[in-house]
Every structure is written in C-alpha cells, then in structure tokens.
Design an enzyme around this catalytic site. Structure first.
Site, short mmCIF file in Angstrom:
data_model
loop_
_atom_site.label_atom_id
_atom_site.label_comp_id
_atom_site.label_asym_id
_atom_site.label_seq_id
_atom_site.Cartn_x
_atom_site.Cartn_y
_atom_site.Cartn_z
N ASP A 91 -1.96 -2.16 8.74
CA ASP A 91 -0.55 -1.32 8.38
C ASP A 91 -0.28 -0.64 9.90
O ASP A 91 -0.86 -0.73 10.67
CB ASP A 91 -0.68 -0.24 7.26
CG ASP A 91 0.94 -0.18 6.56
OD1 ASP A 91 1.80 0.22 7.41
OD2 ASP A 91 0.62 -0.37 5.41
N HIS A 132 5.40 -3.69 8.74
CA HIS A 132 4.17 -2.75 8.86
C HIS A 132 3.24 -3.50 9.96
O HIS A 132 2.12 -3.08 9.67
CB HIS A 132 3.58 -2.89 7.43
CG HIS A 132 4.36 -1.97 6.51
ND1 HIS A 132 4.20 -0.58 6.44
CD2 HIS A 132 5.12 -2.24 5.61
CE1 HIS A 132 4.94 -0.20 5.33
NE2 HIS A 132 5.40 -1.25 4.78
N ASP A 154 6.09 -6.64 2.38
CA ASP A 154 6.72 -5.48 1.84
C ASP A 154 7.44 -4.80 2.71
O ASP A 154 7.31 -4.85 3.95
CB ASP A 154 5.95 -4.41 0.87
CG ASP A 154 4.80 -3.74 1.73
OD1 ASP A 154 4.12 -4.66 2.62
OD2 ASP A 154 4.75 -2.51 1.66
N GLU A 155 8.80 -4.13 2.50
CA GLU A 155 9.39 -3.18 3.47
C GLU A 155 9.65 -3.61 4.57
O GLU A 155 9.53 -3.06 5.53
CB GLU A 155 8.60 -1.77 3.06
CG GLU A 155 8.53 -1.50 2.05
CD GLU A 155 7.74 -0.06 1.96
OE1 GLU A 155 8.16 0.96 1.27
OE2 GLU A 155 6.64 -0.10 2.57
N TRP A 158 5.20 -4.00 -7.54
CA TRP A 158 5.14 -2.32 -7.36
C TRP A 158 6.44 -1.82 -7.54
O TRP A 158 6.36 -0.46 -7.81
CB TRP A 158 4.54 -2.29 -6.03
CG TRP A 158 5.58 -2.53 -4.87
CD1 TRP A 158 5.85 -3.84 -4.33
CD2 TRP A 158 6.35 -1.54 -3.82
NE1 TRP A 158 6.64 -3.41 -3.17
CE2 TRP A 158 7.12 -1.95 -3.05
CE3 TRP A 158 6.06 -0.06 -4.01
CZ2 TRP A 158 7.61 -1.44 -1.85
CZ3 TRP A 158 7.11 0.61 -3.14
CH2 TRP A 158 7.58 0.05 -2.20
N TYR A 175 0.28 3.98 -9.02
CA TYR A 175 0.22 4.57 -7.61
C TYR A 175 -0.63 5.96 -7.64
O TYR A 175 -0.03 7.01 -7.79
CB TYR A 175 1.62 4.86 -7.03
CG TYR A 175 2.04 3.72 -6.33
CD1 TYR A 175 1.90 2.33 -6.92
CD2 TYR A 175 2.66 3.60 -5.11
CE1 TYR A 175 2.30 1.02 -6.21
CE2 TYR A 175 3.06 2.35 -4.42
CZ TYR A 175 2.90 1.34 -5.01
OH TYR A 175 3.21 0.04 -4.21
N PHE A 176 -1.85 5.73 -7.14
CA PHE A 176 -2.93 6.89 -7.11
C PHE A 176 -2.71 7.95 -6.22
O PHE A 176 -3.63 8.57 -5.97
CB PHE A 176 -4.37 6.55 -7.49
CG PHE A 176 -4.49 5.89 -8.78
CD1 PHE A 176 -3.60 5.66 -9.61
CD2 PHE A 176 -5.93 5.35 -9.16
CE1 PHE A 176 -3.98 5.16 -11.08
CE2 PHE A 176 -6.13 5.18 -10.29
CZ PHE A 176 -5.25 4.97 -11.26
N ASP A 177 -1.56 7.89 -5.29
CA ASP A 177 -1.45 8.57 -4.07
C ASP A 177 -0.43 9.55 -4.59
O ASP A 177 -0.09 10.53 -3.95
CB ASP A 177 -0.77 7.93 -2.97
CG ASP A 177 0.52 6.99 -3.36
OD1 ASP A 177 0.78 6.78 -4.71
OD2 ASP A 177 1.40 6.65 -2.13
N TRP A 211 -2.65 4.39 -1.64
CA TRP A 211 -1.93 4.40 -0.34
C TRP A 211 -2.65 5.92 0.31
O TRP A 211 -2.53 7.05 -0.39
CB TRP A 211 -0.48 4.52 -0.27
CG TRP A 211 0.16 3.30 -1.03
CD1 TRP A 211 0.28 3.33 -2.15
CD2 TRP A 211 0.01 2.02 -0.43
NE1 TRP A 211 0.89 1.74 -2.58
CE2 TRP A 211 0.62 1.15 -1.53
CE3 TRP A 211 -0.36 1.31 0.87
CZ2 TRP A 211 0.74 0.04 -1.10
CZ3 TRP A 211 -0.15 0.19 1.00
CH2 TRP A 211 0.45 -0.66 -0.16
N THR A 212 -3.01 5.87 1.62
CA THR A 212 -3.78 7.01 2.12
C THR A 212 -3.09 7.67 3.14
O THR A 212 -3.95 8.51 3.95
CB THR A 212 -5.26 6.31 2.68
OG1 THR A 212 -5.08 5.34 3.59
CG2 THR A 212 -5.94 5.75 1.36
#
Ligand code: ACM
Length: 746
Positions: free
Chosen positions: A190, A267, A322-323, A389, A414-416, A464-465
């Site tokens: 990314d 990305h 994505d994006e 997503w 989404y675990f962020d 996502w971190t």
C-alpha cells in the site's frame, strides 16, 4: 447462581443452564451431545494418527505436553488400545473434507474426518474443550458432529501501513486457527510500504519498504517521504521470500491458507517512488497509481506475481483494485493512447482493461484473481472473484453474474473501527463495530436469489492498520471480534444465539489470557435502545451490555443509579419525556459512569421537516423523519439516526400551529479521521406564516477542527419570549461531513 433466582424470564434460566455446560466450543458445532464422565490422561498417553494426519497429532501432542515419541502411525482397521487418542482418516461422516466427528468417551478420544481440514477442525475443537476445562488430565465426555456453513473464513491483516514481524503473524495464525478461521489474507503493499521481497525488483525492499515516520499517522501528516534500508530514521520492514515460505508452511499445517495481496492499479505510491518509470508521463516519482498506458506496468505486475506464485500456493491471488484515482490517467498521453487504441470509453474501462489483463495472466497460471469490489466498475473480468467491502451490493451483483464472492462489508467486518466507547479506547480510524454487531452479521444477503447463493463463499474481517502501530494494539482490535465472526461464518443461523455465545465466550477469555493476547475486555457500558411511539408519547427501553447476565440498575428521572435503583429485568416502558440513566452494578457499586439517553417529546417531534438543501444520499438515516423522530444518535454516524450533509444544513420545521418557544438546539459530532466536522455556526430564524422569517439567534463553534478525538457538541439558541410556527435551522458546513441527529424545539 444468585443472579437468576429472582427472574421469571425463561430465557435467562436457559442461559444459566448453558453456562454450566462443559462443552463451550466456538464456533458453535452443528451437534454436541454431552455425556457424563471424563476421559482421563497423563503424559504417557499415546496418540495414533493416520499417516496424513501425523502433523495434526504433533500439534495436539505439543498442546497436551506429550512427547513426540508417543505419536504412532495408525494402520486402517487396526485396534487402538484403551486410553489412547485416534485421529483417523475416514470416508464418513460426510463428503465435506472440512467436516469431522469428535468422540470423547471414558475409554478413548476418536477423531474421524475425510480430509486434513476436518481433522484440524476436530483437533481445534478438542483443544478448546481441554483449555476451557482447566482441570488438567480430565476431558469431559461428549460426541460432536460438525461441519462449516461457509468454506472461506478469513482475516485480513494490513501489514503495509504498519509492518508486523513473522513471529507475530505466526501467533495470529495459532490464535485464529483455534477458531477455525482458515484464511489469512496479507495486504502486502500500500502507499505506506512494500512488504515482500521480489528478487527482480530489489528496490521494492531496499527503498519502498521504508519510510520516514515511525507511525503511519506521523508519516501521513508529514511529507510522506520514503527512506532506504539501513538509514537511521528508516521505519518499516518486509518479509524475505524465505520468511514468507516459512509462514505459508506454518499456516498450512494449521489448516490455514495465506492469500497475498499486491495492490494495483492504485495505492502504489511507494512503488512509483522506487520505480518512477511505472508512473504516468511526468510523474516525478510522486503518484498513487500505476500508468496503465505503459507496458512496463504489466511486465512489472506479471514479474511480481510470477515470484509470488512460487511462494504462495493459494488458489486466490489478490490484486487489490480499490480506490484508484483516475485523474492522472485522464492527463497522461500514454493512458489516453491505451484508451483510444482499445476503444475504451473512459478511465473506469481503462482500469477494467488492466484487471482483465491481469486476470488472464493469473488464470493462465492456474490461479484465480481476487479483487476489491471496484473491479466491477467498467466491467468484471471473466474469471475474477470479488471481495465486497463497500456494503454488500458489489457482492450481490458479482454473485448474480456467477462470480465467487467473499463478503467483507465495512459495517460488520472492518475491525479498524472502535468497538467500545471511543474515549475509553486507543485512537481508531472511526466508526463503531461492537462485538454484538459482528455477531449479528449474516454473510448471505437476504435479497440474493437461491440459485445464486452458492457463489457466496464466506466472509472475512479486515484489519486496516493506519491507526494500529503495535502488535498489542492489533490484538486488541482483533480479539474478541474475530471469535464472534468465526461463529457467523461457521455455524448455521438457527443454531446461533447471542446470549449462548456470550456464555461460551466467558470461558475463552482464559485462553486469550493464557496466550497473552491483549484482547478488548468486555465493557460495562450500557446500551440504551428505545422504541418510540410518537402518538402515545411512550418509549419502550431495552438495555444491554457486553457483560454476561449483568446486574443493571437504572433510573428515568436523570438521577444517578445506585444499589437502590430499579433492577433491569427486561424491556420497560416510559411515558412522556425522561432521562434514562443506567449502569452495571458490581460489589454494590455502579462500575463506571452511568450511560444516559434523553427521551424528549419536544414540540417538533413528529412534525414535518422541509429541506432547503438536501441531506447527503450516502447518510440519509431515516430520511425526512430523522431530525424530528425523537431518536438520538449513538456514538457512531452509521447507526441510522445521524443524518449526513456535505453542504450546509438548511431545513425548515413546520410545527403545524404557532407556539410559544423557549429554545432550539441540535447536537453535532466531530471525528476528523473519516472527515466529520462540527458546523462553523448555527443560525435560527422563525416565522408565523412560512414566508417572512425573523432572525432569532446564532450559536458559534468554539471547538477547533483539528481536535482529533470523537466529540459531540450541542448548539443552542435561546428563544425565550418568541412565538412561531416555522423554524428555519441553518448549520454552516465546515468540511467533509456534517452529522445531526435531532433538532429539538422547546
Ligand atoms: C478498502 O477498504 N479500501 C478495500
């Protein structure tokens, strides 16, 4: 169990029964028959296994602290002595290779499965039974028959925004394996860093894996510059090919497939910085997307994937998708030539062209391309698989076209996001995804036709971190939410119950403690949920917490609840306006500041709202009724009560008749991570006829738009002595989104 004696609710009595159960496996097996007695063992126990299951026997032996010399290969059809464990390959119980039976009797433990996956699943069930019954040497008897509902049960870790070392990835593999998660998707690239050695492009790990800025946030907020391996200030890291092969092998033994993801065409800032020739004409090494007019881009991606195929045997190869910003392609002469030469309509079709080309390449190697749902835009490549997503719609669309789908919708997976009251948690990107909401997730979309349901292969949680710089923090975001997700992808809905899950989960915290997992502890926060009846001016209130069978005390007059307050036994009704406060009682005291919900049948409740400027269609909440329905928003703008505006908020409320007024107020939220800001000011004017409005007052914002923690501010204008029928409420948009839940007129 003192807490259940006084209740007349059968449900709670059932919960008490299940909390005494000795079999507390998560995810819930298809069938469990508990038996009396125990299988007893000591370190002399023998473990027999069919040859292909020997590595599973080794894992079990390690867990039971049994020497490897006591693992014996079992020859089909031969007797096993009393007191032994047998892990046997069988043609029964089903033709699903992930299915298994686990029979724990006083005489033996017998696992049967057709495939390796099933034998691993059985072993993990057995390990859970051992770990949740902490009497060493005794395992309660039971017969378990089990198989998964979905074949794909995943977790994605973004190792690009922050790098996590192989030892930690192995710890995560051990932990998720215990819960029968069978896929670990590594987001390897990314903008923030490239994380896998590619021998043909050494600068990817010499340069693109390193940045100036320890945390993603400090890097993002500074100049987003890159560094070089060995520089004193370089921050990052990568997996060598040997590291990655070792991780893949470690995961495989534990029944887990590793899926690599290499982002394209967006990305990719770090790649362009290292190899500027992969960017658009005139890019200066600063660009977030590959040039798609440039054949070097495709050669690069094919070279990278060729090396990946040697490391990762997974069927799916994830190419991101994505994006991707389109503006550079619109300006780039090479991209424009590609569009023209291939009769493409626009930049979306150009992206689709690139994905199709990659799909063809990946398919030619006998693998399958997987991408985020943007790969649907401009036309989906024939053999592509989709990760949905942005909600479920992309997944539904792809399934209807006969493409395999993995569900990862933001609202559930989404675990962020925050999982508890944000002020009690480390900073997160925003949003709110508590444990119970993860558990409520149903991967099969209700609207999907029966004959298309086969294409929904399962679901995955994504971590996502950007805001997760450490291993401890990552554990906190993943646990226990992944345990809830494991049940939603394994178990059948009709077998699932939140209360029963909560009761089983109680036994699993000890496992997380044993393995020093920094999990998110169950919160004492009380959720207060009303169902409002506008005509009758009543509200039915439900209270819930993450605690199991908590003693909740509440008041409705705004006073602080205590030992002497009413005890919550189930939904209750209130008449008229009220201030509900509730807290969990522990050792005679309320465990934390009580939670509060105002119920306000103010003058505008149920009254018509005209929008002089429309709300944003992405966040309509309850549309025209939102701002006067009596419901307050919670801590997340995704709860269906916060209405979003991307321009000024400008509404007129019609009270139906001229009334004496005392004030008007509304609450707004700020969470700048996802771009949510307070208004600069609010401005109220009133009218008796709906055409001539008198200015009635303004309220200014005194909180800086740089405050990054979640906050709420109520803006209020005093109307004492004024009368009116029409109230025009204006809030000046600052930036991004403006969110309001209710406009209260008193
Ligand atoms: C994503 O969250 N951009 C897939």
């Amino acid at each position: 169990m003192k807490s259940i004696v006084v209740t007349i609710f059968g449900l709670i009595l059932i919960q008490a029964a299940s909390s005494q159960s000795r079999i507390n496996i998560i995810p819930k097996p298809e069938q469990v028959v508990e038996k009396s007695g125990e299988f007893t063992y000591n370190q002399k126990i023998r473990i027999y296994a069919s040859k292909e299951f020997r590595s599973i026997a080794l894992l079990l032996a390690e867990m039971m602290k049994v020497p490897a010399g006591q693992i014996l290969i079992h020859k089909k059809g031969t007797e096993v002595p009393t007191g032994a464990v047998l892990i046997e390959k069988a043609n029964t119980p089903s033709n699903d290779s992930a299915a298994y039976t686990l029979d724990i009797s006083k005489q033996h433990i017998h696992i049967k499965s057709l495939g390796y996956a099933g034998a691993i699943n059985a072993m993990q069930s057995l390990v859970q039974v051992i770990l949740t019954n902490n009497d060493e040497g005794k395992i309660p008897c039971a017969e378990i028959v089990d198989k998964p509902r979905f074949g794909y049960r995943g977790l994605m870790i973004d190792v690009s925004r922050h790098f996590f070392p192989p030892s930690f990835i192995k710890k995560m593999i051990d932990l998720i394996g215990l819960y029968k998660i069978n896929t670990l998707h590594l987001h390897l690239t990314d903008a923030a860093g490239w994380r896998i050695q590619i021998k043909k492009y050494p600068k990817l790990t010499q340069q693109a894996a390193w940045r100036n800025g320890n945390s993603w946030k400090s890097w993002w907020n500074a100049d987003r510059s890159y560094s070089t391996e060995g520089e004193p200030s370089a921050s990052g890291g990568y997996y060598t090919q040997e590291d990655a092969k070792d991780i893949v092998a470690y995961a495989k033994v534990r029944g887990i497939t590793i899926i690599p993801e290499i982002e394209m065409p967006g990305h990719t800032d770090e790649v362009i910085a290292a190899y500027p020739h992969l960017g658009c004409v005139g890019n200066n090494g600063k660009q977030g997307e590959f040039c798609l007019g440039n054949d070097s881009t495709f050669i690069f991606m094919q070279d990278v994937i060729t090396e990946l195929l040697d490391i990762f045997p997974s069927t799916y190869i994830h190419i991101g998708g994505d994006e991707a910003g389109k503006s550079n392609w619109e300006k780039c002469s090479k991209c424009q030539k590609r569009i023209k030469d291939n009769n493409l309509k626009d930049a979306f079709e150009l992206q689709s062209y690139a994905i199709r080309r990659m799909e063809k390449f990946i398919a030619s190697k006998g693998r399958q391309l997987l991408g985020w749902d943007e790969i649907l835009e401009g036309g989906l490549a024939p053999g592509a698989r989709v990760m949905s997503w942005r909600g479920e719609q992309g997944g539904i669309e792809a399934a209807r076209m006969g493409h395999d789908v993995i569900m990862t919708p933001g609202a559930f997976c989404y675990f962020d996001k925050y999982q508890q009251e944000p002020s009690s948690e480390p900073e997160a990107i925003g949003g709110f995804l508590p444990l119970q909401q993860v558990y409520a997730y149903e991967p099969m979309p209700a609207e999907l036709e029966k004959d298309k349901q086969q294409f929904i292969k399962g679901a995955q949680a994504n971590v996502w971190t950007e805001y997760i710089p450490t291993m401890e923090h990552l554990e906190y975001m993943v646990f226990p939410r992944i345990i809830a997700l494991s049940e939603t992808v394994w178990s059948y809905r009709e077998k699932m119950s939140w209360k029963d899950f909560q009761s089983r989960l109680l036994k699993h915290y000890a496992i997380l403690q044993k393995y020093t997992v920094n999990y998110c502890r169950p919160s004492d926060r009380v959720g207060i949920s009303p169902v409002i009846n506008i005509e009758k001016k009543t509200a039915t209130i439900t209270l819930n917490t993450e605690q199991f069978n908590p003693d909740i005390r509440y008041t409705t007059d705004g006073s602080i609840p205590s030992l002497n307050s009413l005890r919550y036994n189930g939904p209750f009704e209130i008449n008229g306006s009220a201030m509900v406060k509730a807290g969990v009682l522990r050792s005679g005291k309320i465990a934390q500041l009580p939670d509060t919900l105002p119920i306000n049948f103010h003058k505008a409740v149920g009254k018509k709202v005209n929008y002089n400027i429309n709300y944003d269609n992405s966040y309509p909440a309850q549309k025209e009724t939102t701002l006067t329905n009596g419901y307050r928003g919670s801590i997340t703008y995704q709860d269906g009560q916060w209405q979003g505006f991307t321009k000024n908020m400008d509404i007129t409320i019609d009270l139906g008749s001229t009334e004496k007024l005392s004030n008007v107020q509304s609450t707004f939220m700020q969470i700048i991570g996802p771009g949510v800001y307070l208004p600069d000011f609010i401005d109220v004017s009133i009218s008796t006829d709906g055409s001539k409005f008198e200015p009635a007052g303004k309220s200014l914002n005194d909180i800086s738009p740089t405050v990054s923690t979640l906050l709420f501010k109520t803006f209020k204008v005093d109307l004492t002595g004024k009368e009116g029928r029409y109230i025009r409420f204006f809030a000046k948009h600052h930036d991004g989104y403006l969110f309001a839940d209710e406009v209260i007129v008193e």
